[in-house]
Design an enzyme around this catalytic site. Structure first.
Site, PDB file in Angstrom:
ATOM      1  N   CYS A 192      76.926 -85.645  17.212  1.00 35.32           N
ATOM      2  CA  CYS A 192      78.235 -85.983  17.474  1.00 35.32           C
ATOM      3  C   CYS A 192      78.465 -87.094  18.410  1.00 35.32           C
ATOM      4  O   CYS A 192      79.535 -87.891  18.684  1.00 35.32           O
ATOM      5  CB  CYS A 192      79.245 -84.735  17.833  1.00 35.32           C
ATOM      6  SG  CYS A 192      78.690 -83.974  19.566  1.00 35.32           S
ATOM      7  N   CYS A 202      83.557 -78.954  13.760  1.00 37.00           N
ATOM      8  CA  CYS A 202      85.072 -79.111  13.154  1.00 37.00           C
ATOM      9  C   CYS A 202      84.886 -78.706  11.834  1.00 37.00           C
ATOM     10  O   CYS A 202      84.105 -78.915  10.861  1.00 37.00           O
ATOM     11  CB  CYS A 202      85.491 -80.735  13.322  1.00 37.00           C
ATOM     12  SG  CYS A 202      85.611 -81.097  15.126  1.00 37.00           S
ATOM     13  N   CYS A 236      84.352 -81.109   8.959  1.00 36.81           N
ATOM     14  CA  CYS A 236      82.711 -81.548   9.011  1.00 36.81           C
ATOM     15  C   CYS A 236      81.711 -80.791   8.864  1.00 36.81           C
ATOM     16  O   CYS A 236      80.382 -80.849   9.411  1.00 36.81           O
ATOM     17  CB  CYS A 236      82.530 -82.860   9.948  1.00 36.81           C
ATOM     18  SG  CYS A 236      83.741 -83.872  10.040  1.00 36.81           S
ATOM     19  N   CYS A 274      85.508 -91.083  14.882  1.00 36.22           N
ATOM     20  CA  CYS A 274      86.308 -89.645  15.266  1.00 36.22           C
ATOM     21  C   CYS A 274      85.829 -88.818  16.102  1.00 36.22           C
ATOM     22  O   CYS A 274      86.457 -88.280  17.125  1.00 36.22           O
ATOM     23  CB  CYS A 274      86.604 -88.972  13.775  1.00 36.22           C
ATOM     24  SG  CYS A 274      87.560 -87.568  13.886  1.00 36.22           S
ATOM     25  N   CYS A 275      84.479 -88.555  16.247  1.00 35.97           N
ATOM     26  CA  CYS A 275      83.749 -87.968  16.980  1.00 35.97           C
ATOM     27  C   CYS A 275      83.878 -88.691  18.264  1.00 35.97           C
ATOM     28  O   CYS A 275      84.171 -87.793  19.573  1.00 35.97           O
ATOM     29  CB  CYS A 275      82.314 -87.713  16.944  1.00 35.97           C
ATOM     30  SG  CYS A 275      82.119 -86.575  15.736  1.00 35.97           S
TER      31      CYS A 275
END
Length: 230
Positions: free
Chosen positions: A226, A200, A203, A117-118
């Site tokens: 990240c 985010c 998270c 995702c990162c």
């Protein structure tokens, strides 16, 4: 030597010579070396780095990665920075919207594979955004995490083939707080609401008593970065 080799040697030399120099001097060096071909990346936890950079290069580009998962307070801080500082905020978005990513990889990828995702929502967009520049500045500090203990004030970003500036690497939280107070610097309101570090929303959580500033990031996982700085 090639241009890349020259830049790498320049970064190594500057990292030695500017170690211990004031943050503004480090950014002034960047302006002397690169003119306007350097930028700042900011998470908008506070505006310390954009404020410093604007003093070294009025109108400096400030890169903000809008992942689609930010707190409203973070977006508000970005908008305030753009309104009150002599900087040019560039908002960068990923290739896919959150909805498109959910359709491709399933919902809540940040829970199942936070690294992926990162990589898609932060790392890849930053690499694309940095392409026009010869150097970029981050707000990394050595006291934030063990993984950041050896950060140099100027270093070679081998992954991107450019110079990386970490002008406040040697600062403590007290140094940050003093600069904010003395210069009326904008701060994300979440830092006054129990958060020690702002990322985010899915998270990031508030800190528990006695936890370090970054303990609320990816809590309950082994993830500590990240990927932007590794």
């Amino acid at each position: 030597m090639t241009a890349i080799t020259d830049l790498e040697a320049l970064a190594t030399k500057a990292g030695d010579e500017l170690d211990g120099a004031p943050a503004l001097d480090i950014l002034a060096w960047a302006t002397e070396q690169f003119g306007s071909s350097w930028c700042v990346a900011s998470s908008m936890a506070d505006a310390v780095l954009p404020h410093l950079a604007s003093r070294a290069l009025p109108g400096v580009d400030v890169i903000f990665l809008d992942t689609g998962y930010h707190f409203a307070e973070t977006i508000g801080t970005r908008d305030a920075v753009a309104a009150v500082l002599p900087v040019t905020v560039r908002t960068i978005t990923p290739a896919q919207t959150v909805a498109e990513q959910d359709a491709s990889y399933g919902p809540r990828l940040f829970e199942r594979d936070p690294d992926k995702c990162c990589a898609m929502r932060k790392v890849a967009p930053l690499e694309q955004a940095l392409e026009p520049y010869r150097a970029w500045a981050s707000g990394l500090r050595r006291d934030e995490a063990i993984s950041r203990g050896n950060v140099r004030v100027v270093e070679w970003d081998a992954k991107r083939g450019m110079v990386k500036l970490n002008p406040i690497a040697a600062w403590t939280q007290d140094d940050v707080d003093t600069y904010i107070a003395e210069n009326g610097v904008l701060v994300n309101p979440l830092l006054s609401d129990g958060y020690g570090s702002v990322g985010c929303a899915p998270c990031t959580r508030r800190l528990l008593e006695g936890e370090g500033a970054r303990a609320g990031r990816w809590a309950g996982t082994s993830k500590i970065e990240c990927g932007l700085h590794t």
